[in-house]
Design a protein around this motif. Sequence first.
Motif, PDB file in Angstrom:
ATOM      1  N   GLY A  21       0.725  -1.061  -0.035  1.00  0.00           N
ATOM      2  CA  GLY A  21      -0.003   0.101  -0.210  1.00  0.00           C
ATOM      3  C   GLY A  21       0.927   1.264   0.084  1.00  0.00           C
ATOM      4  N   ALA A  22       0.230   2.409   0.172  1.00  0.00           N
ATOM      5  CA  ALA A  22       0.796   3.793   0.098  1.00  0.00           C
ATOM      6  C   ALA A  22       2.032   3.774   0.899  1.00  0.00           C
ATOM      7  CB  ALA A  22       0.017   4.993   0.423  1.00  0.00           C
ATOM      8  N   THR A  26       6.133   5.940   1.003  1.00  0.00           N
ATOM      9  CA  THR A  26       6.203   7.200   1.376  1.00  0.00           C
ATOM     10  C   THR A  26       7.790   7.690   1.562  1.00  0.00           C
ATOM     11  OG1 THR A  26       6.412   6.314   3.830  1.00  0.00           O
ATOM     12  CG2 THR A  26       4.076   6.974   3.066  1.00  0.00           C
ATOM     13  N   GLU A  27       8.809   6.831   1.812  1.00  0.00           N
ATOM     14  CA  GLU A  27      10.136   6.855   1.750  1.00  0.00           C
ATOM     15  C   GLU A  27      10.405   7.230   0.337  1.00  0.00           C
ATOM     16  OE1 GLU A  27      12.114   3.649   4.374  1.00  0.00           O
ATOM     17  OE2 GLU A  27       9.971   3.134   4.638  1.00  0.00           O
ATOM     18  N   PHE A  33      -2.288   8.202   2.558  1.00  0.00           N
ATOM     19  CA  PHE A  33      -3.683   8.968   2.652  1.00  0.00           C
ATOM     20  C   PHE A  33      -3.637   9.124   4.346  1.00  0.00           C
ATOM     21  CE2 PHE A  33      -6.186   7.225  -1.288  1.00  0.00           C
ATOM     22  CZ  PHE A  33      -5.562   8.211  -1.977  1.00  0.00           C
ATOM     23  N   ARG A  34      -3.350   8.271   4.940  1.00  0.00           N
ATOM     24  CA  ARG A  34      -3.992   8.245   6.212  1.00  0.00           C
ATOM     25  C   ARG A  34      -3.095   8.533   7.497  1.00  0.00           C
ATOM     26  NH1 ARG A  34      -6.835   4.777   3.146  1.00  0.00           N
ATOM     27  NH2 ARG A  34      -8.978   5.191   3.094  1.00  0.00           N
ATOM     28  N   GLN A  99      -1.768  -1.741  -4.165  1.00  0.00           N
ATOM     29  CA  GLN A  99      -2.861  -0.755  -4.244  1.00  0.00           C
ATOM     30  C   GLN A  99      -2.246   0.480  -4.606  1.00  0.00           C
ATOM     31  OE1 GLN A  99      -5.222  -1.057  -0.338  1.00  0.00           O
ATOM     32  NE2 GLN A  99      -3.319  -1.610   0.071  1.00  0.00           N
ATOM     33  N   VAL A 101      -0.427   3.488  -7.235  1.00  0.00           N
ATOM     34  CA  VAL A 101      -0.598   3.568  -8.637  1.00  0.00           C
ATOM     35  C   VAL A 101       0.649   4.535  -9.171  1.00  0.00           C
ATOM     36  CG1 VAL A 101      -3.190   4.091  -8.171  1.00  0.00           C
ATOM     37  CG2 VAL A 101      -1.448   5.944  -7.865  1.00  0.00           C
ATOM     38  N   ASP A 102       1.697   4.474  -8.371  1.00  0.00           N
ATOM     39  CA  ASP A 102       2.966   4.974  -8.713  1.00  0.00           C
ATOM     40  C   ASP A 102       3.904   4.439  -9.605  1.00  0.00           C
ATOM     41  OD1 ASP A 102       4.345   3.289  -6.918  1.00  0.00           O
ATOM     42  OD2 ASP A 102       4.148   4.573  -5.475  1.00  0.00           O
ATOM     43  N   HIS A 117      -5.636  -0.608  -8.396  1.00  0.00           N
ATOM     44  CA  HIS A 117      -6.042   0.612  -8.334  1.00  0.00           C
ATOM     45  C   HIS A 117      -5.457   1.441  -9.657  1.00  0.00           C
ATOM     46  CE1 HIS A 117      -7.112   0.192  -3.906  1.00  0.00           C
ATOM     47  NE2 HIS A 117      -7.944  -0.371  -4.640  1.00  0.00           N
ATOM     48  N   SER A 201       0.148  -0.596   4.286  1.00  0.00           N
ATOM     49  CA  SER A 201      -1.152  -0.644   4.185  1.00  0.00           C
ATOM     50  C   SER A 201      -2.095  -0.473   5.427  1.00  0.00           C
ATOM     51  CB  SER A 201      -1.636  -1.736   3.455  1.00  0.00           C
ATOM     52  OG  SER A 201      -3.261  -1.523   2.841  1.00  0.00           O
ATOM     53  N   SER A 202      -2.935   0.500   5.536  1.00  0.00           N
ATOM     54  CA  SER A 202      -3.696   0.534   6.424  1.00  0.00           C
ATOM     55  C   SER A 202      -4.883  -0.580   6.665  1.00  0.00           C
ATOM     56  CB  SER A 202      -4.506   1.739   6.755  1.00  0.00           C
ATOM     57  OG  SER A 202      -5.147   2.044   5.679  1.00  0.00           O
ATOM     58  N   ASN A 226       4.275  -2.722   9.019  1.00  0.00           N
ATOM     59  CA  ASN A 226       3.751  -1.467   8.940  1.00  0.00           C
ATOM     60  C   ASN A 226       3.949  -0.439  10.170  1.00  0.00           C
ATOM     61  OD1 ASN A 226       1.628  -0.107   6.980  1.00  0.00           O
ATOM     62  ND2 ASN A 226       0.771   0.185   9.068  1.00  0.00           N
ATOM     63  N   ASP A 227       3.969   0.850   9.992  1.00  0.00           N
ATOM     64  CA  ASP A 227       4.630   1.610  11.168  1.00  0.00           C
ATOM     65  C   ASP A 227       3.362   1.785  12.012  1.00  0.00           C
ATOM     66  OD1 ASP A 227       3.209   3.532   9.841  1.00  0.00           O
ATOM     67  OD2 ASP A 227       4.906   4.874   9.484  1.00  0.00           O
ATOM     68  N   GLU A 228       2.375   1.300  11.945  1.00  0.00           N
ATOM     69  CA  GLU A 228       1.386   1.498  12.995  1.00  0.00           C
ATOM     70  C   GLU A 228       0.552   0.246  12.940  1.00  0.00           C
ATOM     71  OE1 GLU A 228      -1.574   4.850  11.708  1.00  0.00           O
ATOM     72  OE2 GLU A 228      -2.327   3.486  10.278  1.00  0.00           O
ATOM     73  N   ALA A 244       8.992   0.512   6.508  1.00  0.00           N
ATOM     74  CA  ALA A 244       9.635  -0.646   5.730  1.00  0.00           C
ATOM     75  C   ALA A 244      10.713  -0.720   4.968  1.00  0.00           C
ATOM     76  CB  ALA A 244       8.309  -0.698   4.688  1.00  0.00           C
TER      77      ALA A 244
HETATM   78  P1  NAD Z   1      -3.111   4.278   3.562  1.00  0.00           P
HETATM   79  O1  NAD Z   1      -2.486   5.502   3.534  1.00  0.00           O
HETATM   80  O2  NAD Z   1      -4.534   3.915   4.084  1.00  0.00           O
HETATM   81  O3  NAD Z   1      -2.239   3.361   4.714  1.00  0.00           O
HETATM   82  C1  NAD Z   1      -0.699   3.507   4.582  1.00  0.00           C
HETATM   83  C2  NAD Z   1      -0.289   2.780   5.703  1.00  0.00           C
HETATM   84  O4  NAD Z   1       1.385   2.684   5.822  1.00  0.00           O
HETATM   85  C3  NAD Z   1      -0.449   3.593   7.032  1.00  0.00           C
HETATM   86  O5  NAD Z   1      -0.906   2.605   8.331  1.00  0.00           O
HETATM   87  C4  NAD Z   1       0.758   3.985   7.415  1.00  0.00           C
HETATM   88  O6  NAD Z   1       0.893   4.280   8.969  1.00  0.00           O
HETATM   89  C5  NAD Z   1       1.653   3.093   7.022  1.00  0.00           C
HETATM   90  N1  NAD Z   1       3.083   3.642   6.514  1.00  0.00           N
HETATM   91  C6  NAD Z   1       3.400   4.838   5.936  1.00  0.00           C
HETATM   92  N2  NAD Z   1       4.712   4.903   5.723  1.00  0.00           N
HETATM   93  C7  NAD Z   1       5.266   3.908   6.127  1.00  0.00           C
HETATM   94  C8  NAD Z   1       6.551   3.287   6.142  1.00  0.00           C
HETATM   95  N3  NAD Z   1       7.791   3.963   5.558  1.00  0.00           N
HETATM   96  N4  NAD Z   1       6.818   2.006   6.273  1.00  0.00           N
HETATM   97  C9  NAD Z   1       5.778   1.155   7.168  1.00  0.00           C
HETATM   98  N5  NAD Z   1       4.488   1.815   6.980  1.00  0.00           N
HETATM   99  C10 NAD Z   1       4.151   3.061   6.638  1.00  0.00           C
HETATM  100  O7  NAD Z   1      -2.785   3.492   2.372  1.00  0.00           O
HETATM  101  P2  NAD Z   1      -3.320   2.066   1.537  1.00  0.00           P
HETATM  102  O8  NAD Z   1      -3.529   1.099   2.610  1.00  0.00           O
HETATM  103  O9  NAD Z   1      -2.196   2.066   0.580  1.00  0.00           O
HETATM  104  O10 NAD Z   1      -4.790   2.505   1.056  1.00  0.00           O
HETATM  105  C11 NAD Z   1      -5.250   3.609   0.669  1.00  0.00           C
HETATM  106  C12 NAD Z   1      -5.235   3.904  -0.949  1.00  0.00           C
HETATM  107  O11 NAD Z   1      -4.077   4.814  -1.099  1.00  0.00           O
HETATM  108  C13 NAD Z   1      -4.878   2.889  -1.882  1.00  0.00           C
HETATM  109  O12 NAD Z   1      -6.196   2.709  -2.478  1.00  0.00           O
HETATM  110  C14 NAD Z   1      -4.040   3.591  -3.035  1.00  0.00           C
HETATM  111  O13 NAD Z   1      -4.369   3.363  -4.149  1.00  0.00           O
HETATM  112  C15 NAD Z   1      -4.014   5.068  -2.611  1.00  0.00           C
HETATM  113  N6  NAD Z   1      -2.395   5.472  -2.517  1.00  0.00           N
HETATM  114  C16 NAD Z   1      -1.523   5.243  -3.448  1.00  0.00           C
HETATM  115  C17 NAD Z   1      -0.252   6.111  -3.144  1.00  0.00           C
HETATM  116  C18 NAD Z   1       0.776   5.575  -4.084  1.00  0.00           C
HETATM  117  O14 NAD Z   1       0.677   5.000  -5.341  1.00  0.00           O
HETATM  118  N7  NAD Z   1       1.870   5.678  -3.593  1.00  0.00           N
HETATM  119  C19 NAD Z   1      -0.236   7.023  -2.505  1.00  0.00           C
HETATM  120  C20 NAD Z   1      -1.287   7.648  -1.798  1.00  0.00           C
HETATM  121  C21 NAD Z   1      -2.630   6.964  -1.730  1.00  0.00           C
END
Ligand code: NAD
Length: 263
Positions: A21-22, A26-27, A33-34, A99, A101-102, A117, A201-202, A226-228, A244
């Motif tokens: 997931g997203a 982030t790194e 998103f959340r 999930q 899209v990047d 997605h 992923s959340s 996951n970090d939470e 991660a």
């Molecule tokens: P989410 O935002 O709901 O959850 C992300 C989870 O990752 C959170 O629990 C967060 O605490 C954790 N997290 C953040 N950085 C982390 C790290 N460095 N190491 C470990 N854990 C980390 O995202 P989701 O579950 O993927 O679902 C939401 C939707 O977000 C998906 O449908 C996706 O399409 C979309 N999305 C995608 C991107 C992308 O393509 N990069 C970016 C934003 C959202």
Amino acid sequence: MSADALADLLADARAGVAFTGAGISTESGIPDFRSPDGLWAREDPRDFSFRRYVASPALREQAWRRRHALWQAPPRPNLGHRALADLEADGHLAGIVTQNVDGLHQDAGSRTVIELHGSTRRVVCIGNAPRAGTPQGCGFAASHTWALARVEAGEADPRCPRCDGIVKTTTVSFGQNLWPGVLEEATALLERADLVLVVGSSLSVEPAASLPRRAQRTGVPLAVVNDEPTPLDDVADVSVRARAGGVLADVAAAVPLRRQASA
Ligand code: NAD
């Protein structure tokens, strides 16, 4: 539980599937998103709905401006993406269901990547007035570079060159149905999995979030990085609460050593 236990699980896997997931991106500088500094801290989620994209030229122009800015300095894969690619190359992962899209898994070298997605790297015609979350385009599809060139040429809201329909990246917006066949493809990969590894992923977006749980219920070992906390921590065989990139890099480095030791 530790990264050591995760390395043990992966060393035994021959058809693992990573479910990402997203949080894995982030790194690489892409907000999720959340998280507290995620997208929802500063944007209105309703602006990311299919219905609004179709209805509002201003919103589409904003979306293309945002994509254009992102494409000027494209994000790069990080340690986590690269570790998953290595684990696939070494025969421990059969592929990735993401999930995201990047496109960063593919950039890192992962070969089997199912994008639940859609992708920001591909655009399609969705027709002039698609309803009920279903694109009704003429079939025009192109790389994102086509749209980028149109935006640079001064078209704030590029239209389909064949039918003048609305153009959209294949990313699935809120209220938009998944692309046909993709859920089935992901399910088929997971049905053959001997390990499911959830990363970043959340697990709150359906129907995607149900896929790892369904596999776990059939007896497939489950790991979560996951970090939470996540809703699957309690049933996971291994749960690592950490960022991660570092964890996956350590694990990918440790797995070949474990194989040698057990040979
Ligand atoms: P989410 O935002 O709901 O959850 C992300 C989870 O990752 C959170 O629990 C967060 O605490 C954790 N997290 C953040 N950085 C982390 C790290 N460095 N190491 C470990 N854990 C980390 O995202 P989701 O579950 O993927 O679902 C939401 C939707 O977000 C998906 O449908 C996706 O399409 C979309 N999305 C995608 C991107 C992308 O393509 N990069 C970016 C934003 C959202």
